[in-house]
Design a protein around this motif. Structure first.
Motif, PDB file in Angstrom:
ATOM      1  N   GLU A  59       3.219   1.766   2.751  1.00  0.00           N
ATOM      2  CA  GLU A  59       3.046   1.628   4.579  1.00  0.00           C
ATOM      3  C   GLU A  59       2.830   0.128   5.448  1.00  0.00           C
ATOM      4  N   GLY A 103       2.403   5.185   0.703  1.00  0.00           N
ATOM      5  CA  GLY A 103       1.636   5.709   0.851  1.00  0.00           C
ATOM      6  C   GLY A 103       2.112   7.572   1.157  1.00  0.00           C
ATOM      7  N   THR A 145       0.892  -1.546  -0.108  1.00  0.00           N
ATOM      8  CA  THR A 145      -0.041   0.194  -0.256  1.00  0.00           C
ATOM      9  C   THR A 145       0.833   1.186   0.119  1.00  0.00           C
TER      10      THR A 145
END
Length: 113
Positions: A90, A57, A55
């Motif tokens: 992340e 960030g 993911t």
């Protein structure tokens, strides 16, 4: 040496020669090369990582993609150095893993090499 043994050796040698020829030939019969996808960010070099979910960030800053000249004997084929946006991943330390892309949606996972 028996005929069967000589025939077996010939087949092995022929297979090796064919494999070598196929391995070295690309489109048009010439050998092909490509530069590894590397970027530098914060004085570290990162290499792309495939087949890992991640993911993206926050934006970190700008990474540099170094110049690529994988065909040094062919003038004009050098890809110049350019910059790209670096993003946090992340749950990961940016000193080890970042993502890079022109947008967060296009970002590619990169790890320190």
């Amino acid at each position: 040496m028996t005929t069967a043994l000589r025939t077996g050796r010939r087949l092995v040698m022929a297979s090796l020669l064919i494999a070598a020829a196929v391995g070295c030939a690309g489109s048009g019969g010439a050998s092909e090369a490509s530069c590894a996808y590397l970027v530098t960010y914060d004085s570290r070099t990162y290499l792309d990582v495939a087949n890992v979910d991640f993911t993206v960030g926050e934006k970190l800053g700008t990474a540099t993609i170094p110049e690529c000249d994988d065909t040094p004997n062919t003038p004009g084929d050098t890809v110049p150095e350019r910059t790209i946006t670096a993003y946090e991943v992340e749950g990961m330390d940016p000193a080890v893993t970042i993502a890079v892309g022109d947008t967060a949606a296009e970002a590619i996972l990169m790890q320190v090499r």
